[in-house]
Design a protein around this motif. Sequence first.
Motif, PDB file in Angstrom:
ATOM      1  N   MET A 293       0.818  -1.200   0.000  1.00 43.39           N
ATOM      2  CA  MET A 293       0.000   0.000   0.000  1.00 43.39           C
ATOM      3  C   MET A 293       0.859   1.260   0.000  1.00 43.39           C
ATOM      4  O   MET A 293       0.379   2.299  -0.327  1.00 43.39           O
ATOM      5  CB  MET A 293      -0.925   0.013   1.206  1.00 43.39           C
ATOM      6  N   ARG A 294       2.111   1.176   0.360  1.00 39.88           N
ATOM      7  CA  ARG A 294       2.912   2.385   0.430  1.00 39.88           C
ATOM      8  C   ARG A 294       3.173   2.985  -0.953  1.00 39.88           C
ATOM      9  O   ARG A 294       3.477   4.144  -1.071  1.00 39.88           O
ATOM     10  CB  ARG A 294       4.218   2.111   1.158  1.00 39.88           C
ATOM     11  N   ASN A 295       3.058   2.165  -2.020  1.00 34.19           N
ATOM     12  CA  ASN A 295       3.287   2.664  -3.368  1.00 34.19           C
ATOM     13  C   ASN A 295       2.006   3.126  -4.048  1.00 34.19           C
ATOM     14  O   ASN A 295       2.009   3.417  -5.220  1.00 34.19           O
ATOM     15  CB  ASN A 295       3.932   1.568  -4.233  1.00 34.19           C
ATOM     16  N   SER A 296       0.907   3.198  -3.303  1.00 31.80           N
ATOM     17  CA  SER A 296      -0.368   3.545  -3.916  1.00 31.80           C
ATOM     18  C   SER A 296      -0.417   4.998  -4.372  1.00 31.80           C
ATOM     19  O   SER A 296      -1.246   5.360  -5.182  1.00 31.80           O
ATOM     20  CB  SER A 296      -1.518   3.255  -2.957  1.00 31.80           C
ATOM     21  N   LYS A 297       0.442   5.839  -3.883  1.00 30.19           N
ATOM     22  CA  LYS A 297       0.444   7.253  -4.261  1.00 30.19           C
ATOM     23  C   LYS A 297       1.384   7.538  -5.431  1.00 30.19           C
ATOM     24  O   LYS A 297       1.549   8.665  -5.836  1.00 30.19           O
ATOM     25  CB  LYS A 297       0.851   8.120  -3.064  1.00 30.19           C
ATOM     26  N   ARG A 298       2.016   6.502  -5.968  1.00 31.93           N
ATOM     27  CA  ARG A 298       2.928   6.715  -7.088  1.00 31.93           C
ATOM     28  C   ARG A 298       2.171   7.220  -8.312  1.00 31.93           C
ATOM     29  O   ARG A 298       1.045   6.801  -8.564  1.00 31.93           O
ATOM     30  CB  ARG A 298       3.622   5.413  -7.469  1.00 31.93           C
ATOM     31  N   PRO A 299       2.806   8.087  -9.088  1.00 30.31           N
ATOM     32  CA  PRO A 299       2.142   8.550 -10.311  1.00 30.31           C
ATOM     33  C   PRO A 299       2.088   7.420 -11.347  1.00 30.31           C
ATOM     34  O   PRO A 299       2.903   6.495 -11.325  1.00 30.31           O
ATOM     35  CB  PRO A 299       3.041   9.687 -10.800  1.00 30.31           C
ATOM     36  N   LEU A 300       1.121   7.490 -12.243  1.00 34.65           N
ATOM     37  CA  LEU A 300       0.983   6.492 -13.300  1.00 34.65           C
ATOM     38  C   LEU A 300       2.096   6.669 -14.316  1.00 34.65           C
ATOM     39  O   LEU A 300       2.649   7.756 -14.461  1.00 34.65           O
ATOM     40  CB  LEU A 300      -0.371   6.656 -13.986  1.00 34.65           C
ATOM     41  N   PRO A 301       2.449   5.603 -15.044  1.00 36.05           N
ATOM     42  CA  PRO A 301       3.461   5.752 -16.097  1.00 36.05           C
ATOM     43  C   PRO A 301       3.037   6.823 -17.101  1.00 36.05           C
ATOM     44  O   PRO A 301       1.845   7.064 -17.301  1.00 36.05           O
ATOM     45  CB  PRO A 301       3.491   4.365 -16.756  1.00 36.05           C
ATOM     46  N   ALA A 302       3.995   7.430 -17.745  1.00 30.88           N
ATOM     47  CA  ALA A 302       3.741   8.564 -18.642  1.00 30.88           C
ATOM     48  C   ALA A 302       2.711   8.215 -19.709  1.00 30.88           C
ATOM     49  O   ALA A 302       2.835   7.223 -20.411  1.00 30.88           O
ATOM     50  CB  ALA A 302       5.045   8.991 -19.297  1.00 30.88           C
ATOM     51  N   GLY A 303       1.679   9.028 -19.800  1.00 29.72           N
ATOM     52  CA  GLY A 303       0.676   8.872 -20.837  1.00 29.72           C
ATOM     53  C   GLY A 303      -0.288   7.717 -20.629  1.00 29.72           C
ATOM     54  O   GLY A 303      -1.009   7.355 -21.547  1.00 29.72           O
ATOM     55  N   ARG A 304      -0.350   7.127 -19.448  1.00 30.41           N
ATOM     56  CA  ARG A 304      -1.230   5.992 -19.195  1.00 30.41           C
ATOM     57  C   ARG A 304      -2.301   6.370 -18.178  1.00 30.41           C
ATOM     58  O   ARG A 304      -2.031   7.072 -17.206  1.00 30.41           O
ATOM     59  CB  ARG A 304      -0.459   4.779 -18.645  1.00 30.41           C
ATOM     60  N   ASN A 305      -3.512   5.898 -18.423  1.00 31.91           N
ATOM     61  CA  ASN A 305      -4.554   6.092 -17.422  1.00 31.91           C
ATOM     62  C   ASN A 305      -4.692   4.802 -16.602  1.00 31.91           C
ATOM     63  O   ASN A 305      -4.039   3.806 -16.879  1.00 31.91           O
ATOM     64  CB  ASN A 305      -5.882   6.498 -18.070  1.00 31.91           C
ATOM     65  N   ARG A 306      -5.561   4.809 -15.626  1.00 31.00           N
ATOM     66  CA  ARG A 306      -5.692   3.649 -14.725  1.00 31.00           C
ATOM     67  C   ARG A 306      -6.143   2.395 -15.482  1.00 31.00           C
ATOM     68  O   ARG A 306      -5.692   1.295 -15.194  1.00 31.00           O
ATOM     69  CB  ARG A 306      -6.671   3.961 -13.597  1.00 31.00           C
ATOM     70  N   TRP A 307      -7.057   2.541 -16.425  1.00 25.06           N
ATOM     71  CA  TRP A 307      -7.538   1.392 -17.177  1.00 25.06           C
ATOM     72  C   TRP A 307      -6.410   0.768 -17.995  1.00 25.06           C
ATOM     73  O   TRP A 307      -6.298  -0.450 -18.064  1.00 25.06           O
ATOM     74  CB  TRP A 307      -8.695   1.792 -18.080  1.00 25.06           C
ATOM     75  N   GLN A 308      -5.586   1.571 -18.619  1.00 29.69           N
ATOM     76  CA  GLN A 308      -4.474   1.045 -19.409  1.00 29.69           C
ATOM     77  C   GLN A 308      -3.466   0.317 -18.520  1.00 29.69           C
ATOM     78  O   GLN A 308      -2.937  -0.721 -18.903  1.00 29.69           O
ATOM     79  CB  GLN A 308      -3.784   2.163 -20.190  1.00 29.69           C
ATOM     80  N   VAL A 309      -3.204   0.845 -17.349  1.00 35.89           N
ATOM     81  CA  VAL A 309      -2.284   0.181 -16.421  1.00 35.89           C
ATOM     82  C   VAL A 309      -2.862  -1.170 -16.011  1.00 35.89           C
ATOM     83  O   VAL A 309      -2.157  -2.187 -15.982  1.00 35.89           O
ATOM     84  CB  VAL A 309      -2.012   1.060 -15.183  1.00 35.89           C
ATOM     85  N   PHE A 310      -4.168  -1.193 -15.715  1.00 38.43           N
ATOM     86  CA  PHE A 310      -4.788  -2.459 -15.344  1.00 38.43           C
ATOM     87  C   PHE A 310      -4.721  -3.451 -16.498  1.00 38.43           C
ATOM     88  O   PHE A 310      -4.327  -4.605 -16.330  1.00 38.43           O
ATOM     89  CB  PHE A 310      -6.249  -2.245 -14.933  1.00 38.43           C
ATOM     90  N   ARG A 311      -5.110  -3.000 -17.694  1.00 43.73           N
ATOM     91  CA  ARG A 311      -5.184  -3.894 -18.854  1.00 43.73           C
ATOM     92  C   ARG A 311      -3.818  -4.378 -19.306  1.00 43.73           C
ATOM     93  O   ARG A 311      -3.641  -5.532 -19.680  1.00 43.73           O
ATOM     94  CB  ARG A 311      -5.880  -3.166 -20.006  1.00 43.73           C
ATOM     95  N   LEU A 312      -2.811  -3.530 -19.257  1.00 42.36           N
ATOM     96  CA  LEU A 312      -1.497  -3.884 -19.791  1.00 42.36           C
ATOM     97  C   LEU A 312      -0.528  -4.453 -18.762  1.00 42.36           C
ATOM     98  O   LEU A 312       0.403  -5.171 -19.122  1.00 42.36           O
ATOM     99  CB  LEU A 312      -0.864  -2.661 -20.463  1.00 42.36           C
ATOM    100  N   VAL A 313      -0.742  -4.140 -17.492  1.00 37.09           N
ATOM    101  CA  VAL A 313       0.210  -4.572 -16.473  1.00 37.09           C
ATOM    102  C   VAL A 313      -0.400  -5.604 -15.522  1.00 37.09           C
ATOM    103  O   VAL A 313       0.124  -6.710 -15.374  1.00 37.09           O
ATOM    104  CB  VAL A 313       0.740  -3.355 -15.667  1.00 37.09           C
ATOM    105  N   ILE A 314      -1.497  -5.250 -14.907  1.00 35.93           N
ATOM    106  CA  ILE A 314      -2.052  -6.099 -13.852  1.00 35.93           C
ATOM    107  C   ILE A 314      -2.770  -7.323 -14.408  1.00 35.93           C
ATOM    108  O   ILE A 314      -2.532  -8.451 -13.969  1.00 35.93           O
ATOM    109  CB  ILE A 314      -2.990  -5.276 -12.944  1.00 35.93           C
ATOM    110  N   PHE A 315      -3.649  -7.130 -15.388  1.00 37.55           N
ATOM    111  CA  PHE A 315      -4.445  -8.249 -15.900  1.00 37.55           C
ATOM    112  C   PHE A 315      -3.600  -9.380 -16.478  1.00 37.55           C
ATOM    113  O   PHE A 315      -3.884 -10.542 -16.188  1.00 37.55           O
ATOM    114  CB  PHE A 315      -5.469  -7.760 -16.925  1.00 37.55           C
ATOM    115  N   PRO A 316      -2.562  -9.120 -17.285  1.00 39.60           N
ATOM    116  CA  PRO A 316      -1.763 -10.256 -17.770  1.00 39.60           C
ATOM    117  C   PRO A 316      -1.122 -11.076 -16.653  1.00 39.60           C
ATOM    118  O   PRO A 316      -0.945 -12.283 -16.789  1.00 39.60           O
ATOM    119  CB  PRO A 316      -0.688  -9.593 -18.633  1.00 39.60           C
ATOM    120  N   ILE A 317      -0.813 -10.447 -15.549  1.00 43.33           N
ATOM    121  CA  ILE A 317      -0.192 -11.158 -14.437  1.00 43.33           C
ATOM    122  C   ILE A 317      -1.195 -12.083 -13.747  1.00 43.33           C
ATOM    123  O   ILE A 317      -0.866 -13.211 -13.392  1.00 43.33           O
ATOM    124  CB  ILE A 317       0.411 -10.153 -13.429  1.00 43.33           C
TER     125      ILE A 317
END
Length: 109
Positions: free
Chosen positions: A1-25
């Motif tokens: 939880m300590r990393n929850s305040k980190r900014p998103l990767p450049a040019g990515r919204n939350r849905w893209q992070v979920f779809r491209l990073v979290i969901f494949p895992i």
Amino acid sequence: MRNSKRPLPAGRNRWQVFRLVIFPIVRAALLTGFALASPALSRVRLGHLHRGNMPMKTEITPLLIVTKLEQYDYAGATAIAAVMLTASFLLLLAINALERRTRKFMTMG
């Protein structure tokens, strides 16, 4: 939880992070969970479907096997069980292949 305040990767919204990073895992784990939960759900529904058992409409495999056994049709019951066992085995193989593919994809990228 300590990393929850980190900014998103450049040019990515939350849905893209979920779809491209979290969901494949977690994809293989989700599929395995669904595959393991479906037989349990069919057993829960067994009591409800047994009361309204309409041939060729609401029959489920465990009920068909029990019916065949009650009719002393051991060959028929064995055939149904063998088909279900084979289907379960093929489903597990497919899930393992998908997991291997996902793991391979994750190590490449």
